[in-house]
Design a protein around this motif. Structure first.
Motif, short mmCIF file in Angstrom:
data_model
loop_
_atom_site.label_atom_id
_atom_site.label_comp_id
_atom_site.label_asym_id
_atom_site.label_seq_id
_atom_site.Cartn_x
_atom_site.Cartn_y
_atom_site.Cartn_z
N SER A 71 5.49 -11.88 9.21
CA SER A 71 4.33 -10.98 9.06
C SER A 71 3.39 -11.20 10.24
O SER A 71 3.48 -12.22 10.93
CB SER A 71 3.61 -11.29 7.75
N GLY A 94 4.97 -4.57 8.52
CA GLY A 94 3.63 -4.34 8.01
C GLY A 94 3.29 -2.86 8.07
O GLY A 94 4.17 -2.01 8.03
N ASP A 135 -0.94 -6.70 8.41
CA ASP A 135 -0.64 -7.02 7.01
C ASP A 135 -1.95 -7.07 6.22
O ASP A 135 -2.03 -7.71 5.19
CB ASP A 135 0.14 -8.33 6.89
N GLU A 145 10.20 -8.07 2.18
CA GLU A 145 9.47 -9.05 2.98
C GLU A 145 8.09 -8.52 3.35
O GLU A 145 7.10 -9.25 3.33
CB GLU A 145 10.25 -9.39 4.26
N ALA A 146 8.00 -7.23 3.71
CA ALA A 146 6.72 -6.64 4.09
C ALA A 146 5.80 -6.55 2.87
O ALA A 146 4.60 -6.83 2.97
CB ALA A 146 6.93 -5.25 4.69
N ALA A 204 4.45 -10.00 2.25
CA ALA A 204 3.46 -10.38 3.26
C ALA A 204 2.12 -9.69 2.99
O ALA A 204 1.06 -10.31 3.12
CB ALA A 204 3.96 -10.01 4.66
N LEU A 205 2.15 -8.42 2.60
CA LEU A 205 0.92 -7.70 2.29
C LEU A 205 0.24 -8.29 1.05
O LEU A 205 -0.98 -8.43 1.01
CB LEU A 205 1.21 -6.21 2.07
#
Length: 151
Positions: free
Chosen positions: A38, A57, A77, A128-129, A132-133
């Motif tokens: 991220s 992101g 992110d 994964e995104a 991360a957010l």
């Protein structure tokens, strides 16, 4: 040469061939392994410098600047942002404020992307995104709460 020595030589040869094949397979696997990071992880220097990895992101609104086929934009992110440089044709679904995953290398603080992937509909975001957010949002909430308490 005795039969016993012949069998021993053949067994040693088989072991060497298997070891060489395993070494080649593991080396190929490691060189093709691509990790996801991220923007927060990149700014905290957790990402590798001279290795290919993926950055994911949201594209920062107002950050897209096109110069011919070269495109510069920021990926965030919601906690940190990373500048991205890409030369090529972007996917049709690439838009400001939407999710994106770019694959490339980090060079002098700029992520140089070789490939850019845009989300395919409004409900999809790479796991994964999304994680991360969510982590960045939690971090922002903790920072905001500590600021309120300290006032």
């Amino acid at each position: 040469m005795k039969t016993r020595h012949k069998r021993l030589a053949i067994a040693a040869g088989v072991v060497l061939v298997i070891a060489a094949a395993a070494t080649l397979i593991l080396n190929a696997f490691q060189s093709n392994l691509v990790f996801f990071f991220s923007p927060t992880q990149i700014t905290t220097k957790e990402a590798p410098v001279n290795r290919t990895f993926r950055l994911g992101g949201l594209v920062v609104a107002g950050s897209v600047k096109r110069t011919g086929v070269a495109v510069d934009f920021q990926v965030t992110d919601t906690a940190q942002s990373v500048p991205v440089h890409f030369e090529g044709i972007l996917p049709d679904l690439f838009k400001e404020g939407k999710g994106v995953v770019a694959q490339g290398k980090l060079q002098d603080g700029v992520f140089v992307a070789k490939e850019v992937l845009a989300k395919h509909d409004e409900n999809y975001m790479p796991p994964e995104a999304a994680e991360a957010l969510k982590n960045a949002a939690k971090s922002n909430e903790k920072t905001s709460a500590s600021l309120v308490v300290s006032k």
